[in-house]
Design a protein around this motif. Structure first.
Motif, PDB file in Angstrom:
ATOM      1  N   ALA A  16       0.736  -1.126  -0.030  1.00  0.00           N
ATOM      2  CA  ALA A  16       0.156   0.061   0.062  1.00  0.00           C
ATOM      3  C   ALA A  16       0.795   1.197  -0.015  1.00  0.00           C
TER       4      ALA A  16
ATOM      5  N   ASP B 209      -1.804  -1.121  -3.663  1.00  0.00           N
ATOM      6  CA  ASP B 209      -3.040  -0.370  -3.550  1.00  0.00           C
ATOM      7  C   ASP B 209      -2.757   1.194  -3.103  1.00  0.00           C
TER       8      ASP B 209
ATOM      9  N   VAL C 168      -4.086   4.794  -1.536  1.00  0.00           N
ATOM     10  CA  VAL C 168      -4.829   5.253  -0.560  1.00  0.00           C
ATOM     11  C   VAL C 168      -4.840   6.754  -0.750  1.00  0.00           C
TER      12      VAL C 168
ATOM     13  N   THR D 283      -5.495  10.205   0.812  1.00  0.00           N
ATOM     14  CA  THR D 283      -6.175  10.755   2.109  1.00  0.00           C
ATOM     15  C   THR D 283      -7.024  11.903   1.746  1.00  0.00           C
TER      16      THR D 283
ATOM     17  N   HIS E 208     -12.853  11.753   2.392  1.00  0.00           N
ATOM     18  CA  HIS E 208     -11.367  11.135   2.815  1.00  0.00           C
ATOM     19  C   HIS E 208     -10.970  11.289   3.964  1.00  0.00           C
TER      20      HIS E 208
ATOM     21  N   ARG F 224     -10.471   7.778   7.292  1.00  0.00           N
ATOM     22  CA  ARG F 224     -10.637   6.699   6.237  1.00  0.00           C
ATOM     23  C   ARG F 224      -9.724   6.055   5.766  1.00  0.00           C
ATOM     24  N   ALA F 225      -8.562   6.730   5.667  1.00  0.00           N
ATOM     25  CA  ALA F 225      -7.160   6.289   5.221  1.00  0.00           C
ATOM     26  C   ALA F 225      -6.732   5.063   6.314  1.00  0.00           C
TER      27      ALA F 225
ATOM     28  N   GLN G 225      -8.220   3.290   8.354  1.00  0.00           N
ATOM     29  CA  GLN G 225      -9.145   2.326   8.301  1.00  0.00           C
ATOM     30  C   GLN G 225      -8.986   1.543   7.189  1.00  0.00           C
ATOM     31  N   ARG G 226      -8.823   1.956   5.884  1.00  0.00           N
ATOM     32  CA  ARG G 226      -8.404   1.387   4.755  1.00  0.00           C
ATOM     33  C   ARG G 226      -7.126   0.491   4.924  1.00  0.00           C
ATOM     34  N   LEU G 227      -6.160   1.089   5.693  1.00  0.00           N
ATOM     35  CA  LEU G 227      -4.782   0.759   5.613  1.00  0.00           C
ATOM     36  C   LEU G 227      -4.889  -0.665   6.913  1.00  0.00           C
TER      37      LEU G 227
ATOM     38  N   ALA H 182      -7.261  -2.663   6.932  1.00  0.00           N
ATOM     39  CA  ALA H 182      -7.902  -3.717   6.220  1.00  0.00           C
ATOM     40  C   ALA H 182      -7.046  -4.190   5.198  1.00  0.00           C
ATOM     41  N   LEU H 183      -6.367  -3.329   4.746  1.00  0.00           N
ATOM     42  CA  LEU H 183      -5.239  -3.761   3.550  1.00  0.00           C
ATOM     43  C   LEU H 183      -3.971  -4.796   4.259  1.00  0.00           C
TER      44      LEU H 183
END
Length: 421
Positions: A207, A226, A228, A230, A407, A411-412, A414-416, A418-419
């Motif tokens: 990521a 991926d 992301v 921000t 964003h 949110r960043a 949370q995405r990280l 998960a990744l």
């Protein structure tokens, strides 16, 4: 911000950096451990920061080059890059190995410009996320793209073809040199690990976090991870500038119903001539407007500007003040650009160096602001540009504000998580 949001998302976070940045960990509510990476320091006002031997001289050389124009400044940065972007990689590798042995982490987040740390993580085969603090083109992938050469230029700054060729030659030499350094280092310390085809494209295979809005025209990025976006890294709640600035804003609003913030960042606040020219231009062009000037170590020299319509200070709470001003003048720094977007504040961008020309191009193209060449600036043009922004902010600004606020750091994070789970 990102460290605090990762903690809020359930991660156990340790902030590893130079000792001067320990207060940031405390603010974020995370643990801190010392990790020295490079020779130079950037802790608020560059000239007041205690620098390693030689760095103060390089800083003055850079500031002097900004007076000569865009390409001279970029050429000085390219030549300095060889000295300060891969400082003591063996020490960093040993220190990071020791940190990991003492406190093993499931994964790391590393500043993309901290090349020695990225190289160490690559050699140690530790999972990590790349955080890109500047323009997305800092990770060059498009054919012909070179680190240190803007991917696009704003209309007001168009270097001559011969100057660009010289800059590309210097950047290409850095590209070749850094790639060779990386290859030798990996062969010596981790021969089992792959060698990147280009050092400046080495990033996390998992990521990459881009502190930037997702703009449709941005250049290609390296394939694999991926991405992301921000949009911004500012708090979304109410920001209190403190009683002093509350009082100052009230005082300035009494003298002028509009308010403009002028700030050129950690290094470029040293350009007193530009700060003064912009301020005087706004005062002359807009009798209804007051100005806050973040003047760094030039605050005392510019104290004569202070008055009913002007406040001059060494530093200002920029994120909080952006919620209370009508426009900003900045240097095209990534943080200033994205903070203005999040606040919905139009900006006059005066790019001097680094990725600021790319940011200025994007601000102009997106409708978030205007750009002037600081090397050809006069008070009248600066005042007229700011006046135009006050009268008619760019048509794309509100749409961008909504985009980036969807964003943000939470949110960043949370995405990280998960990744990287």
């Amino acid at each position: 911000m990102l460290a605090g949001e990762l903690r809020a998302a359930g991660a156990e976070v340790t902030f590893a950096c130079a000792e001067d940045f320990a207060p940031l960990a405390e603010t974020a509510g995370v643990e801190f451990t010392t990790l020295g990476v490079g020779r130079n320091a950037n802790t608020g006002i560059a000239r007041r920061t205690v620098q390693a031997e030689g760095e103060a001289g390089r800083l003055e050389e850079f500031l002097e080059a900004t007076r000569a124009g865009a390409v001279p400044a970029l050429l000085v940065q390219a030549r300095h890059r060889r000295a300060d972007m891969l400082a003591e990689p063996e020490r960093v590798l040993a220190q990071l190995r020791a940190v990991h042995a003492r406190r093993p982490a499931d994964w790391y987040v590393v500043d993309q410009l901290s090349y020695a740390v990225t190289l160490a993580l690559h050699c140690l085969d530790l999972p990590y996320v790349t955080f890109c603090p500047g323009h997305p083109s800092y990770l060059p992938a498009a054919p012909g793209a070179l680190f240190g050469v803007p991917y696009a230029w704003p209309q007001a700054v168009r270097p001559a073809a011969a100057d660009l060729q010289t800059l590309r030659g210097e950047a290409h030499a850095n590209d070749v040199s850094f790639t060779a350094l990386f290859a030798r280092f990996i062969a010596r310390h981790a021969p089992h690990r792959p060698i990147p085809s280009r050092a400046f494209t080495l990033c996390s295979p998992h990521a990459v976090v881009l502190n930037y809005p997702r703009l449709s025209w941005l250049p290609l990025r390296p394939e694999g991870p991926d991405y992301v976006f921000t949009g911004h890294l500012t708090p979304t709640g109410t920001l209190d500038p403190g009683p002093f600035w509350d009082s100052e804003v009230g005082r300035l609003r009494q003298a002028g119903r509009r308010l403009v913030l002028v700030a050129l960042g950690t290094f470029l606040s040293a350009r007193r001539d530009v700060l003064e020219s912009v301020t005087r231009g706004i005062l002359a062009e807009r009798p209804d407007t007051s100005v806050i000037v973040a003047a760094g170590d030039q605050a005392e020299a510019l104290a004569g500007l202070a008055g009913p319509r002007v406040a001059v200070a060494a530093t200002v709470p920029q994120q909080a003040l952006l919620r209370q001003v009508d426009a900003m003048v900045h240097h095209g720094g990534n943080n200033s650009f994205t903070e203005c977007l999040a606040a919905g504040v139009p900006a006059l961008v005066l790019p001097f160096s680094s990725d600021q020309f790319s940011v200025a191009h994007d601000a102009e193209r997106s409708g978030a602001g205007l750009c002037l060449d600081p090397h050809q600036l006069d008070s009248e043009r600066a005042g007229q540009a700011v006046s135009a922004l006050l009268d008619a902010p760019g048509r794309g600004l509100e749409e961008l504000r909504r985009h980036v606020r969807l964003h943000g750091p939470r949110r960043a994070a949370q995405r990280l998580t998960a990744l990287m789970a």
